[in-house]
Design an enzyme around this catalytic site. Structure first.
Site, PDB file in Angstrom:
ATOM      1  N   CYS A 305       0.883  -1.183   0.000  1.00 35.89           N
ATOM      2  CA  CYS A 305       0.000   0.000   0.000  1.00 35.89           C
ATOM      3  C   CYS A 305       0.906   1.214   0.000  1.00 35.89           C
ATOM      4  O   CYS A 305       0.972   1.964   0.975  1.00 35.89           O
ATOM      5  CB  CYS A 305      -0.916   0.003   1.222  1.00 35.89           C
ATOM      6  SG  CYS A 305      -1.937  -1.463   1.410  1.00 35.89           S
ATOM      7  N   GLY A 309       4.311   7.203  -0.827  1.00 34.21           N
ATOM      8  CA  GLY A 309       5.645   6.780  -1.216  1.00 34.21           C
ATOM      9  C   GLY A 309       6.777   7.083  -0.268  1.00 34.21           C
ATOM     10  O   GLY A 309       7.938   6.783  -0.582  1.00 34.21           O
ATOM     11  N   LYS A 311       7.589   5.742   2.813  1.00 35.04           N
ATOM     12  CA  LYS A 311       8.225   4.516   3.304  1.00 35.04           C
ATOM     13  C   LYS A 311       8.849   3.745   2.153  1.00 35.04           C
ATOM     14  O   LYS A 311       9.922   3.142   2.298  1.00 35.04           O
ATOM     15  CB  LYS A 311       7.204   3.658   4.044  1.00 35.04           C
ATOM     16  CG  LYS A 311       6.606   4.325   5.293  1.00 35.04           C
ATOM     17  CD  LYS A 311       5.589   3.415   5.954  1.00 35.04           C
ATOM     18  CE  LYS A 311       4.876   4.119   7.102  1.00 35.04           C
ATOM     19  NZ  LYS A 311       3.980   5.202   6.622  1.00 35.04           N
ATOM     20  N   ASP A 330      -0.095   0.219  -5.406  1.00 30.85           N
ATOM     21  CA  ASP A 330      -1.222   0.908  -4.785  1.00 30.85           C
ATOM     22  C   ASP A 330      -2.414   0.754  -5.720  1.00 30.85           C
ATOM     23  O   ASP A 330      -2.247   0.615  -6.934  1.00 30.85           O
ATOM     24  CB  ASP A 330      -0.928   2.386  -4.520  1.00 30.85           C
ATOM     25  CG  ASP A 330      -1.806   2.957  -3.411  1.00 30.85           C
ATOM     26  OD1 ASP A 330      -1.330   3.064  -2.263  1.00 30.85           O
ATOM     27  OD2 ASP A 330      -2.990   3.263  -3.675  1.00 30.85           O
ATOM     28  N   CYS A 422      -1.048   4.433  11.067  1.00 24.34           N
ATOM     29  CA  CYS A 422      -0.811   5.706  11.761  1.00 24.34           C
ATOM     30  C   CYS A 422      -2.015   5.973  12.662  1.00 24.34           C
ATOM     31  O   CYS A 422      -2.616   7.043  12.643  1.00 24.34           O
ATOM     32  CB  CYS A 422      -0.539   6.857  10.805  1.00 24.34           C
ATOM     33  SG  CYS A 422      -1.762   7.102   9.525  1.00 24.34           S
TER      34      CYS A 422
END
Length: 494
Positions: A305, A309, A311, A330, A422
């Site tokens: 996923c 971009g 990570k 993605d 997150c």
């Protein structure tokens, strides 16, 4: 990653800021006043007042178009070529008004003697902007009033008198007295919701999250305050392309590749513009660094996923140093384009539009940063707190489990999977991993210990809950000054 950034959502009925509220003043889509010179002042006044005008435009678009301030504001700042001081002022105006919106709305409703939902978007944005300056910034009341009303006169002139009257009433009482008035008779949770501008369900969810991850419920106030504190711009130096000592700014406390910048326009930094460094919260960098640090068999890595971009860029840069490649997927073409932009300086990345659940592999390392509520990133995406509803957590739960199962299926025997969000919400973190791994022979690794290796900090800094010999990790805005990232590392059986 926040699900909000994957696909724009309409606000549910009954929200305090309902979808469908239309702008009523004279501001066309390009943000310019309709016809001739702006009312209430000439071009010099408007140029001088550019920070308030841009902040007001962003607040209106967030209200009427479900726009995201963290995407909209940087683009506007880049186009205007503001000096750093004005850019920082504009950023505080915008994010401050959004972070404390629930509190300001309670005050505005009282000062205006009418419900918030009955006030049109353009004057309401002006009132929120003015309230933030009067109650929370070192802006003299006369400047907050006159300059904010000047913006309304220029772009929504018919409402300027109303905005002026309400802001004058707000300026007659200090913040502490306003807080006392608007929370009178509320429950403890209700008081916290108003004072810290978090809907009541989020206040309860954060309390449960703290306890669920092994922390004290007494930390709640510090956590809510951290969500309302301005987050500095963090940048990661992509390993092998640039060292962080070459970047302007102070080294981040935990990430060995990060710095914090004293600018609201990071694209002005040459390394960011050329793709050798990436704007990225320190917590997000730590997730990628932890996966890269964990031993695994040789083979291609994957980010299932990957958008937008950040990570993926860190993973690809580290993979390149050992001759390894990264597949980045993605399901959104737009987000894949963002991944391509983020990895523009790297030649070992394959990107494509693909649902992560269709990944095949086998991959030596797999990152699955699942769509989530984004409750750990409210300091950077403050409007998310007003758009989310408790039922969103349940709606995301099934997808999160499917994505983790897909990541495990795509992982090679002996390979490593990193599950991250997150959000500290217990139902998006511990419960998902526990449920998917129940009855499997997948090994839960010690994520806090890996983070300790990456950061040279004590593993207890990051510990969530233990599972056998393994542990999950949870970062917190009020503890680590990062977004609230959750991380589980797991190894697939041979």
């Amino acid at each position: 990653m926040p699900a909000d950034e994957r696909k724009p959502r309409k606000r549910p009925a009954g929200n305090r800021a309902p979808a469908g509220r239309k702008p009523t003043g004279g501001r066309p889509a390009d943000g310019k006043p309709s016809g001739g010179s702006p009312a209430g002042g000439g071009e010099p006044r408007q140029a001088k007042n550019l920070p308030r005008r841009i902040a007001w435009e962003v607040l209106v678009d967030v209200e009427t178009k479900d726009s995201y301030a963290n995407l909209l504001l940087p683009a506007k700042l880049a186009r205007t070529h503001m000096d750093p001081q004005d850019a920082a002022f504009t950023t505080e105006l915008t994010y401050g008004a959004l972070r404390q919106q629930e509190f300001y709305d309670a005050i505005i409703a009282t000062a205006a003697n009418r419900p918030i939902d009955s006030i049109d978007a353009e004057p309401l944005a002006g009132m929120r902007l003015g309230a933030h300056q009067i109650l929370s910034m070192r802006v003299p009341d006369h400047a907050a009033l006159s300059e904010t009303v000047a913006v309304i006169k220029a772009y929504a002139p018919k409402t300027a008198g109303f905005v002026n009257a309400v802001l004058r009433r707000i300026s007659e009482i200090d913040r502490a007295e306003w807080l006392r008035r608007v929370t009178a008779g509320a429950t403890t949770v209700g008081e916290q919701a108003i004072e810290y501008s978090h809907p009541e369900w989020i206040v309860r969810a954060m309390t449960q999250a703290l306890k669920g991850h092994g922390r004290q419920a007494s930390e709640l106030q510090a956590l809510l305050e951290a969500d309302n504190a301005a987050a500095k711009v963090s940048v990661s130096a992509l390993p092998g392309l640039i060292d962080r000592s070459e970047l302007p700014g102070a080294p981040t406390e935990f990430s060995p590749i990060g710095v914090t910048l004293d600018t609201a326009v990071p694209k002005n930094v040459e390394a960011v513009a050329t793709g050798r460094a990436r704007v990225q919260d320190e917590g997000s960098a730590l997730v990628a660094l932890a996966l890269a640090q964990t031993p695994a068999p040789a083979g291609t890595w994957a980010d299932l996923c990957a958008g937008p971009g950040g990570k993926a860029a860190v993973l690809a840069a580290i993979a390149k140093t050992s001759g390894t490649s990264l597949d980045a997927f993605d399901s959104s073409e737009h987000r894949v384009e963002l991944v391509r932009s983020s990895t523009q300086a790297l030649d070992n990345v394959t990107t494509r539009v693909q649902d992560a659940r269709d990944a095949t592999g086998p991959y030596a390392k797999v990152l699955v940063d699942v769509p989530c509520s984004g409750l750990g990133a409210l300091r950077r995406r403050p409007e998310a707190r007003y758009r989310r509803r408790p039922e969103d957590i349940n709606a995301l739960a099934g997808l999160q489990r499917e994505l983790l199962r897909a990541a495990l299926n795509a992982c090679a025997p002996g390979g490593v999977v990193a599950y991250s969000t997150c959000s500290p919400h217990y139902a998006e973190t511990v419960l998902v991993v526990d449920d998917v791994l129940r009855g499997t022979d997948v090994e839960i690794l010690d994520a806090p210990a890996v983070l300790a290796e990456v950061t040279s900090a004590d593993a207890e800094e990051f510990t969530s809950v233990s599972r056998g010999a393994g542990r999950y990790a949870q970062l917190w805005p009020h503890v680590h000054n990062t977004d609230g990232m959750f991380l589980a590392l797991m190894r697939k059986a041979h």
